[in-house]
Design an enzyme around this catalytic site. Structure first.
Site, PDB file in Angstrom:
ATOM      1  N   GLU A 438      54.629  58.697  50.212  1.00  0.00           N
ATOM      2  CA  GLU A 438      53.615  58.367  49.200  1.00  0.00           C
ATOM      3  C   GLU A 438      53.273  59.574  48.336  1.00  0.00           C
ATOM      4  OE1 GLU A 438      53.379  55.451  48.720  1.00  0.00           O
ATOM      5  OE2 GLU A 438      54.129  54.768  50.642  1.00  0.00           O
ATOM      6  N   GLY A 439      54.295  60.356  48.008  1.00  0.00           N
ATOM      7  CA  GLY A 439      54.095  61.600  47.282  1.00  0.00           C
ATOM      8  C   GLY A 439      53.839  62.709  48.268  1.00  0.00           C
TER       9      GLY A 439
END
Length: 587
Positions: A438-439
């Site tokens: 998620e990053g």
């Protein structure tokens, strides 16, 4: 085998009812005016029963068995399907969803508390519903009415699950390199072709249908991220026939082995456009931001279960005589390791991180509720402005502390902690991935500093610092907290100064903020923890004759006195920036 889990209900209610005073706020929010503290407590109690008694027992076995793949089909570990059925039957997927789509309409604050428990009980299992909630948010915001009617009620009820299909073998964080294609058809559908990797929940046996949200390119797409479109591709078509979607295999992973991490192929699969052409990344960011808060809760969940079990073990395990007890009269040959200074420092650090991060997680959720429901425009806009700053901080800091904290807790068990049967080593492995997906945490730091703060000269930070300074002003009037309030005020001012200095210096040395972004996010996160500790201390101080509140106060003061001062070193490095970061040699 494995760690036990007891949902910390009193700690949760302390944050919700006393620190954040959320029930008073609900009375002002449309749709929540009838929700009171007692009703919220009943919801949390039932969630705790599910997490502790139904879900937690599946965690260790799920790690041992993992998921299995055969000819495109994936089976989850024993017990996962039964837990999912119980979760759906109790209505938990609908908790924080809009009643217009079959949801219960309860605040995101309660949904976040639910997911803290779920992640502590079984991170791998919780990946499945966690992604579904992000898909719900994305479709609610961007899908057309027909797609919403077809898919939202099924996702809200838990009848169907969902995925987020971004990554390709050559394109991880750089989404501009994606190659998956979508060809328009005469009937208005799209044919999607390409291969995606690392797709959590891409295939499983929990639900019949899986709704894939796929980033891809239309034929006329411009290069880079500006050419990405978002397409809904279901495993089953509306008439019930299988779509041309296949799981080609699952990854053998370090952790979260009960979460199916799939390679997915789309071979002219039928799909429908979500939102506008070439605007898919904006639509997907709705899901990604929801997922980033979910990932932050994974870190908090691991920290909570590691902390409570380390405390239990440290109070029972006896080794050597502790310095302050060595001359005492009792005849025991050894003291509990919880009495030794090194262990006390570790255990207080774990507790302070856990309790401070719970305040920040729940505050973030409270701001989500205000940004969606608050009738006062100024307050709604303030909440909406704070959320983009808090999201990267909580995602990065919580996941870093979740992994580091689990590793510190393993140290409490000594050699026993390294053994699988004890259970803590699973949490060290499981927690590590949350820092990556998620990053990555490095990307969160760049997002915060380079994209959100510096282009505006650092001014968005002023809104956050107003909350910090307001708490310091309130706390300096409380007996015993004036010194701690001054420390927070100094830290807040130091963060402002560092931000302004970076804004000026980056104009001369453009790479500078990219080099210092990690330090900056850690500093910002630590200052926010200081706010959470001070706020908790202010609430606990009037009740410190009660041993429970006295422990709350001790924990908060430990964070303020032992951990918050670490921000000085981070801020000095940001401002001085004397250390060189040379390029790596080619050979």
């Amino acid at each position: 085998m494995g760690l036990s889990y007891r949902a910390p209900l009193r700690d949760m209610r302390f944050v919700i009812d006393e620190v954040l005073q959320a029930p008073a706020g609900w009375s002002q929010l449309p749709g929540l005016t009838d929700l009171d503290a007692n009703t919220a407590a009943q919801v949390l109690e039932q969630a705790a029963v599910f997490a502790s008694e139904v879900l937690a027992p599946t965690n260790a076995d799920g790690d041992l068995h993992g998921c299995t793949w055969s000819d495109g089909q994936v089976d989850t570990p024993p017990g996962f399907r039964a837990a999912w059925r119980a979760f759906v039957d109790a209505g938990w997927p609908a908790l924080g969803c809009d009643p217009d789509w079959g949801g219960q309409g309860l605040p995101q604050l309660l949904n976040v508390a639910l997911y803290e428990m779920l992640n502590a009980a079984n991170h791998a299992w919780t990946m499945y519903p966690g992604l579904a909630h992000g898909a719900y948010e994305c479709l609610k915001a961007h899908a057309n009415a027909e797609l919403q009617q077809r898919y939202l009620p099924k996702i809200v009820s838990g009848e169907w699950l969902a995925t987020m299909c971004l990554t390709e073998s050559h394109a991880g964080s750089d989404l501009g390199l994606l190659r998956t294609r979508a060809l328009p058809q005469a009937d208005g559908t799209l044919q999607v072709s390409g291969t995606k990797i690392f797709i959590s929940g891409g295939a499983h046996d929990l639900t019949d249908n899986i709704v894939h949200l796929v980033l891809c390119r239309l034929p006329d797409a411009p290069a880079g991220t500006k050419g990405l479109s978002l397409v809904l591709v279901p495993r089953l078509l509306p008439d019930g026939t299988p779509n041309r979607v296949r799981c080609n295999g699952i990854e053998k992973k370090m952790g979260i082995k009960g979460s199916a991490t799939c390679t997915m192929s789309f071979d002219a699969a039928t799909g429908w456009l979500i939102g506008e052409p070439h605007r898919g990344l904006a639509a997907m960011f709705v899901m990604m931001n929801a997922a980033r808060l979910q990932v932050a809760l994974q870190g908090l969940g691991h920290l909570e279960i590691a902390t409570q079990n380390a405390l239990l073990y440290a109070r029972e395990r006896r080794q050597m005589r502790a310095p302050q007890r060595a001359s005492s009269a009792h005849n025991e040959p050894a003291d509990p390791i919880a009495a030794h200074p090194a262990m006390r420092r570790t255990l207080w650090t774990l507790q302070a991180w856990t309790e401070g991060q719970r305040v920040l997680a729940y505050w973030t959720a409270q701001l989500l509720d205000e940004s969606e429901r608050q009738p006062d425009l100024a307050r709604r806009e303030r909440a909406a402005a704070l959320l983009p700053l808090l999201t990267p901080i909580v995602k990065a800091m919580f996941t870093e502390h979740g992994h580091t904290g689990a590793s510190m807790a393993l140290q409490v068990w000594g050699g026993h902690g390294y053994i699988h049967e004890v259970g803590i080593e699973q949490h060290v492995r499981d927690a590590r991935i949350a820092m990556v997906y998620e990053g990555t945490n490095e990307i969160q730091a760049i997002d915060l500093l380079v994209r959100k703060l510096l282009p505006a000269g650092g001014r968005p930070l002023d809104l956050l610092c107003e909350a910090l300074d307001s708490e310091a002003e309130a706390s300096e009037q409380v007996p015993g907290l004036a010194a701690a309030a001054a420390v927070l005020q100094t830290a807040s001012a130091g963060l402002r100064d560092a931000t302004r200095a970076l804004a000026v210096d980056a104009a001369v040395e453009p790479e500078l903020p990219w080099r210092l972004a990690d330090d900056y996010l850690r500093a910002a996160g630590l200052v926010l923890l200081g706010w959470a500790w001070l706020r908790s201390a202010r609430v606990a101080t009037p009740h410190q004759d009660d041993p429970w509140y006295a422990r709350k106060l001790q924990c908060a003061l430990f964070g303020l006195e032992w951990l918050l001062p670490d921000v000085d070193a981070l801020l000095r490095r940001i401002i001085s920036r004397r250390a060189a970061l040379p390029p790596l040699p080619d050979a």
